[in-house]
Scaffold this motif. Structure first.
Motif, PDB file in Angstrom:
ATOM      1  N   LEU A   1       8.654   8.535   6.257  1.00  0.00           N
ATOM      2  CA  LEU A   1       8.155   9.782   5.670  1.00  0.00           C
ATOM      3  C   LEU A   1       6.835  10.220   6.300  1.00  0.00           C
ATOM      4  O   LEU A   1       6.077  10.981   5.715  1.00  0.00           O
ATOM      5  CB  LEU A   1       7.972   9.599   4.156  1.00  0.00           C
ATOM      6  N   ASP A   2       6.574   9.734   7.490  1.00  0.00           N
ATOM      7  CA  ASP A   2       5.299  10.015   8.161  1.00  0.00           C
ATOM      8  C   ASP A   2       5.487  11.008   9.305  1.00  0.00           C
ATOM      9  O   ASP A   2       4.967  10.838  10.389  1.00  0.00           O
ATOM     10  CB  ASP A   2       4.673   8.724   8.685  1.00  0.00           C
ATOM     11  N   LYS A   3       6.238  12.060   9.041  1.00  0.00           N
ATOM     12  CA  LYS A   3       6.572  13.021  10.097  1.00  0.00           C
ATOM     13  C   LYS A   3       5.615  14.220  10.154  1.00  0.00           C
ATOM     14  O   LYS A   3       5.958  15.284  10.612  1.00  0.00           O
ATOM     15  CB  LYS A   3       8.008  13.527   9.905  1.00  0.00           C
ATOM     16  N   LYS A   4       4.438  14.052   9.575  1.00  0.00           N
ATOM     17  CA  LYS A   4       3.394  15.079   9.670  1.00  0.00           C
ATOM     18  C   LYS A   4       3.687  16.359   8.890  1.00  0.00           C
ATOM     19  O   LYS A   4       3.228  17.435   9.245  1.00  0.00           O
ATOM     20  CB  LYS A   4       3.118  15.434  11.136  1.00  0.00           C
TER      21      LYS A   4
ATOM     22  N   SER B   1       0.848  -1.194   0.000  1.00  0.00           N
ATOM     23  CA  SER B   1       0.000   0.000   0.000  1.00  0.00           C
ATOM     24  C   SER B   1       0.881   1.239   0.000  1.00  0.00           C
ATOM     25  O   SER B   1       2.078   1.169   0.317  1.00  0.00           O
ATOM     26  CB  SER B   1      -0.916   0.017   1.230  1.00  0.00           C
ATOM     27  N   ILE B   2       0.288   2.364  -0.348  1.00  0.00           N
ATOM     28  CA  ILE B   2       1.026   3.630  -0.340  1.00  0.00           C
ATOM     29  C   ILE B   2       1.401   3.993   1.098  1.00  0.00           C
ATOM     30  O   ILE B   2       2.510   4.454   1.371  1.00  0.00           O
ATOM     31  CB  ILE B   2       0.184   4.766  -0.967  1.00  0.00           C
ATOM     32  N   TYR B   3       0.470   3.759   2.006  1.00  0.00           N
ATOM     33  CA  TYR B   3       0.725   4.065   3.419  1.00  0.00           C
ATOM     34  C   TYR B   3       1.920   3.270   3.942  1.00  0.00           C
ATOM     35  O   TYR B   3       2.767   3.800   4.674  1.00  0.00           O
ATOM     36  CB  TYR B   3      -0.516   3.758   4.256  1.00  0.00           C
ATOM     37  N   GLU B   4       2.006   2.002   3.557  1.00  0.00           N
ATOM     38  CA  GLU B   4       3.120   1.162   4.002  1.00  0.00           C
ATOM     39  C   GLU B   4       4.450   1.709   3.488  1.00  0.00           C
ATOM     40  O   GLU B   4       5.447   1.743   4.216  1.00  0.00           O
ATOM     41  CB  GLU B   4       2.918  -0.272   3.511  1.00  0.00           C
ATOM     42  N   PHE B   5       4.457   2.171   2.239  1.00  0.00           N
ATOM     43  CA  PHE B   5       5.677   2.758   1.664  1.00  0.00           C
ATOM     44  C   PHE B   5       6.097   4.005   2.445  1.00  0.00           C
ATOM     45  O   PHE B   5       7.273   4.185   2.780  1.00  0.00           O
ATOM     46  CB  PHE B   5       5.438   3.117   0.193  1.00  0.00           C
ATOM     47  N   ILE B   6       5.125   4.871   2.733  1.00  0.00           N
ATOM     48  CA  ILE B   6       5.404   6.106   3.474  1.00  0.00           C
ATOM     49  C   ILE B   6       5.942   5.789   4.864  1.00  0.00           C
ATOM     50  O   ILE B   6       6.939   6.358   5.322  1.00  0.00           O
ATOM     51  CB  ILE B   6       4.122   6.969   3.579  1.00  0.00           C
ATOM     52  N   GLN B   7       5.298   4.855   5.530  1.00  0.00           N
ATOM     53  CA  GLN B   7       5.677   4.514   6.901  1.00  0.00           C
ATOM     54  C   GLN B   7       7.053   3.845   6.962  1.00  0.00           C
ATOM     55  O   GLN B   7       7.900   4.206   7.789  1.00  0.00           O
ATOM     56  CB  GLN B   7       4.615   3.595   7.511  1.00  0.00           C
ATOM     57  N   GLU B   8       7.279   2.874   6.086  1.00  0.00           N
ATOM     58  CA  GLU B   8       8.537   2.123   6.099  1.00  0.00           C
ATOM     59  C   GLU B   8       9.744   2.993   5.756  1.00  0.00           C
ATOM     60  O   GLU B   8      10.864   2.705   6.169  1.00  0.00           O
ATOM     61  CB  GLU B   8       8.458   0.951   5.117  1.00  0.00           C
ATOM     62  N   ASN B   9       9.504   4.059   4.998  1.00  0.00           N
ATOM     63  CA  ASN B   9      10.606   4.935   4.604  1.00  0.00           C
ATOM     64  C   ASN B   9      10.745   6.160   5.511  1.00  0.00           C
ATOM     65  O   ASN B   9      11.481   7.099   5.188  1.00  0.00           O
ATOM     66  CB  ASN B   9      10.430   5.379   3.147  1.00  0.00           C
TER      67      ASN B   9
ATOM     68  N   ILE C   1      -3.688  13.891  -6.073  1.00  0.00           N
ATOM     69  CA  ILE C   1      -3.268  13.508  -4.719  1.00  0.00           C
ATOM     70  C   ILE C   1      -1.833  12.989  -4.738  1.00  0.00           C
ATOM     71  O   ILE C   1      -1.047  13.269  -3.834  1.00  0.00           O
ATOM     72  CB  ILE C   1      -4.216  12.447  -4.127  1.00  0.00           C
ATOM     73  N   VAL C   2      -1.494  12.241  -5.785  1.00  0.00           N
ATOM     74  CA  VAL C   2      -0.120  11.728  -5.916  1.00  0.00           C
ATOM     75  C   VAL C   2       0.868  12.893  -5.984  1.00  0.00           C
ATOM     76  O   VAL C   2       1.922  12.866  -5.335  1.00  0.00           O
ATOM     77  CB  VAL C   2       0.022  10.836  -7.170  1.00  0.00           C
ATOM     78  N   GLU C   3       0.523  13.920  -6.752  1.00  0.00           N
ATOM     79  CA  GLU C   3       1.401  15.100  -6.854  1.00  0.00           C
ATOM     80  C   GLU C   3       1.563  15.775  -5.492  1.00  0.00           C
ATOM     81  O   GLU C   3       2.667  16.180  -5.113  1.00  0.00           O
ATOM     82  CB  GLU C   3       0.830  16.091  -7.868  1.00  0.00           C
ATOM     83  N   SER C   4       0.457  15.900  -4.772  1.00  0.00           N
ATOM     84  CA  SER C   4       0.510  16.520  -3.442  1.00  0.00           C
ATOM     85  C   SER C   4       1.375  15.692  -2.496  1.00  0.00           C
ATOM     86  O   SER C   4       2.201  16.233  -1.752  1.00  0.00           O
ATOM     87  CB  SER C   4      -0.907  16.650  -2.860  1.00  0.00           C
ATOM     88  N   LEU C   5       1.182  14.386  -2.537  1.00  0.00           N
ATOM     89  CA  LEU C   5       1.964  13.508  -1.667  1.00  0.00           C
ATOM     90  C   LEU C   5       3.443  13.553  -2.036  1.00  0.00           C
ATOM     91  O   LEU C   5       4.313  13.596  -1.157  1.00  0.00           O
ATOM     92  CB  LEU C   5       1.433  12.073  -1.754  1.00  0.00           C
ATOM     93  N   ASN C   6       3.732  13.569  -3.320  1.00  0.00           N
ATOM     94  CA  ASN C   6       5.126  13.630  -3.764  1.00  0.00           C
ATOM     95  C   ASN C   6       5.792  14.917  -3.281  1.00  0.00           C
ATOM     96  O   ASN C   6       6.962  14.916  -2.870  1.00  0.00           O
ATOM     97  CB  ASN C   6       5.192  13.548  -5.287  1.00  0.00           C
ATOM     98  N   HIS C   7       5.041  15.998  -3.311  1.00  0.00           N
ATOM     99  CA  HIS C   7       5.552  17.279  -2.809  1.00  0.00           C
ATOM    100  C   HIS C   7       5.926  17.160  -1.330  1.00  0.00           C
ATOM    101  O   HIS C   7       6.986  17.635  -0.898  1.00  0.00           O
ATOM    102  CB  HIS C   7       4.489  18.364  -3.003  1.00  0.00           C
ATOM    103  N   GLN C   8       5.065  16.505  -0.565  1.00  0.00           N
ATOM    104  CA  GLN C   8       5.324  16.347   0.863  1.00  0.00           C
ATOM    105  C   GLN C   8       6.467  15.365   1.128  1.00  0.00           C
ATOM    106  O   GLN C   8       7.264  15.556   2.039  1.00  0.00           O
ATOM    107  CB  GLN C   8       4.053  15.874   1.578  1.00  0.00           C
ATOM    108  N   VAL C   9       6.548  14.313   0.310  1.00  0.00           N
ATOM    109  CA  VAL C   9       7.637  13.337   0.445  1.00  0.00           C
ATOM    110  C   VAL C   9       8.982  14.017   0.223  1.00  0.00           C
ATOM    111  O   VAL C   9       9.936  13.817   0.980  1.00  0.00           O
ATOM    112  CB  VAL C   9       7.446  12.170  -0.556  1.00  0.00           C
ATOM    113  N   ASN C  10       9.061  14.847  -0.808  1.00  0.00           N
ATOM    114  CA  ASN C  10      10.303  15.572  -1.081  1.00  0.00           C
ATOM    115  C   ASN C  10      10.627  16.549   0.042  1.00  0.00           C
ATOM    116  O   ASN C  10      11.788  16.752   0.394  1.00  0.00           O
ATOM    117  CB  ASN C  10      10.194  16.323  -2.413  1.00  0.00           C
TER     118      ASN C  10
ATOM    119  N   THR D   1       1.406  13.779   5.129  1.00  0.00           N
ATOM    120  CA  THR D   1       1.798  12.618   4.322  1.00  0.00           C
ATOM    121  C   THR D   1       0.982  11.372   4.666  1.00  0.00           C
ATOM    122  O   THR D   1       0.609  10.601   3.778  1.00  0.00           O
ATOM    123  CB  THR D   1       3.296  12.304   4.517  1.00  0.00           C
ATOM    124  N   ILE D   2       0.693  11.194   5.941  1.00  0.00           N
ATOM    125  CA  ILE D   2      -0.063  10.006   6.361  1.00  0.00           C
ATOM    126  C   ILE D   2      -1.472  10.034   5.777  1.00  0.00           C
ATOM    127  O   ILE D   2      -1.946   9.059   5.189  1.00  0.00           O
ATOM    128  CB  ILE D   2      -0.141   9.925   7.904  1.00  0.00           C
ATOM    129  N   ASP D   3      -2.136  11.177   5.931  1.00  0.00           N
ATOM    130  CA  ASP D   3      -3.515  11.282   5.456  1.00  0.00           C
ATOM    131  C   ASP D   3      -3.594  11.164   3.936  1.00  0.00           C
ATOM    132  O   ASP D   3      -4.489  10.518   3.398  1.00  0.00           O
ATOM    133  CB  ASP D   3      -4.129  12.612   5.904  1.00  0.00           C
TER     134      ASP D   3
END
Length: 269
Positions: A63-66, A53-61, A255-264, A197-199
């Motif tokens: 990237l879930d620092k709010k 899942s996308i959430y699992e990728f964010i969490q494992e890396n 949403i992917v673009e928004s998430l990518n912005h936050q990931v970066n 990032t989590i949401d």
């Protein structure tokens, strides 16, 4: 002259050796390219297998620092029969993407699902029930869009026990009239709460979960993860998603673009 020709002939072996070396370099290059391609392919396959899942990728890396979106990048709606209680002109001049309406029918609820933040009054706004229709609208919004939308309950009364459940169901609450700085603070709080990032990851997973065909769902999920992991470009991702007959392509990509912005943002901090 004969001496010069003889010397050139004597150097023929150098020409042959040079040709052999050149051929060797070409062969190495030809061998190296498919090897790099295979390595990249294996790495991508490992990445897509590792995360479900996308959430699992964010969490494992980690990237879930709010990290959260700027509320000025979000669509905001004020749904109140007393719009004068809000500094709407100030917010528009401050570059917020904000709109205001005073009434809505429950039959047209879908027209407000596009907004990221909704400031909602309980009375006087729903045509079918002017007394407490806002509560029914809030319940329906929560059911239809459980993630990806922040709802702020508004009231001009200090405290009314009859609307306690209304406040409880909302993400935040405010008392109106409200001052410019105060409403900006609450919009930032809403963005922190619902557009981090989590949401965003959970929002993507929620949309993907509704795709009936599991093979398409897995393929889109894998490609989104590869994009977030910088293995493929956004253009490549768009082409892959566009190849499917899926009605929420645009929403998904936004949403992917928004998430990518936050990931970066997370990676750079």
């Amino acid at each position: 002259m004969e001496y010069i020709i003889e010397e050139i002939n004597n150097l023929g072996w150098l020409s042959t050796l040079s040709g052999i070396v050149g051929l060797g370099v070409m062969l190495l290059a030809l061998i190296k390219k498919p090897r790099i391609w295979i390595c990249n392919k294996v790495r991508r396959v490992r990445t897509t297998i590792k995360y479900h899942s996308i959430y699992e990728f964010i969490q494992e890396n980690g990237l879930d620092k709010k990290s959260f979106l700027n509320p000025k990048d979000l669509r905001i709606l004020i749904l109140d029969d007393e719009p004068q209680n809000y500094p709407i002109d100030y917010l528009k001049e401050s570059k917020y993407d904000i709109e205001s309406i005073t009434k809505i029918s429950l039959s047209k609820m879908d027209t407000i699902s596009k907004y990221h933040i909704i400031i909602l009054d309980i009375t006087g706004i729903v045509e079918e029930d002017l007394k407490q229709g806002g509560f029914e609208l809030l319940k329906r919004l929560r059911t239809s869009k459980p993630v990806g939308q922040a709802i702020i309950a508004a009231s001009s009364k200090r405290f009314d026990i009859s609307v306690a459940d209304f406040y409880k169901l909302a993400d935040l609450k405010i008392k109106t009239p409200i001052e410019p700085i105060e409403i900006e603070d609450i919009l930032i709080e809403a963005a922190k709460l619902k557009f981090n990032t989590i949401d965003l990851a959970q929002q993507l997973d929620s949309i993907l979960y509704k795709i009936p065909r599991s093979d398409i769902r897995k393929n889109i999920t894998s490609n989104i993860i590869l994009f977030l992991d910088k293995e493929i470009s956004f253009e490549t991702l768009k082409k892959k998603i566009s190849s499917y007959d899926y009605e929420k392509k645009e929403e998904l990509l936004n949403i992917v673009e928004s998430l990518n912005h936050q990931v970066n943002h997370e990676k750079n901090n």
